[in-house]
Enzyme design. Sequence first.
Site, short mmCIF file in Angstrom:
data_model
loop_
_atom_site.label_atom_id
_atom_site.label_comp_id
_atom_site.label_asym_id
_atom_site.label_seq_id
_atom_site.Cartn_x
_atom_site.Cartn_y
_atom_site.Cartn_z
N TYR A 8 0.22 -0.78 -0.50
CA TYR A 8 1.01 -0.01 -0.39
C TYR A 8 1.37 0.10 0.99
CZ TYR A 8 3.22 4.29 -1.49
OH TYR A 8 3.90 5.69 -1.85
N SER B 256 7.18 6.00 3.39
CA SER B 256 6.22 7.24 3.30
C SER B 256 5.10 7.78 4.79
CB SER B 256 5.11 6.24 2.36
OG SER B 256 3.84 6.93 2.30
#
Length: 270
Positions: A156, A142
């Site tokens: 995350y 990401s």
Amino acid sequence: MKPNTVHALVTGASAGIGAAFARELAARGTNLVLTARRVERLENLAAELRSAHGIQVEVIPCDLADRDAARLLVEQIEQRRVAIDLLVNNAGYGVTGYFLSQPWSAQADFIQVLMTAPTELCHRLLPGMRERKHGRIINVASLAGHIPGSAGQTLYAGAKSYLIKFSQALHLEYGQDGVHTCALCPGFTWSEFHDVTGSRTLMSKLPGWLWMDAETVVRQGLDAVERGEAVYINGRINRAIKSMLKLMPDRLALHLIGRESRQFRKATPD
């Protein structure tokens, strides 16, 4: 390699980017092994792809939060005499709230799914790729892995940063053996991710130009791994964001991310 002899394993294939990978690979004539927790969705997708493209599709449901799942998944693939040429480590989700607002079991499951399972699948499937002198690995990371961590979804960014560094190392170690590894780094992508994390309302306030569709993200990722790119950030906007934050002093970048996370992250301190 000849058409219809290549097999790809896609994790988290029941929806979102994973389903988009399955559809794009099927359109390219790639046989598939699809895995996720939602069996009915997998079976429906498999039937659609067999009918539309005449490919082989194996469905093996599993929950990668299970510590034995990666081993059992590979064992079932081997029992079906399928050699995996392309591994797409896509399965993932977000744990909402501040670090202490969730029990350790939730955090441990997250680490298992986003870090341990992808690493184990690489370790178990890489030997066959090296032996055949051809393989592709896409670890879906990401843009978050390139920028400071934010408040809420505490692990995350760290997990995605790990996937980036891990992919770079595999690229350096096994690229000369014909195995290309790429960390695919999308930014905001239209999928079910924000519905699952409960942040859809907040995310919908973001401007449309920040978003990409899953199909474009997937096509770019498959092309990037074929070119031998170790890391690929989807979209000029996302690449600009990464470059801008990298040039900022760390304190300023962290302050900026902290301000934005207060606005857009659904996080409840304990």
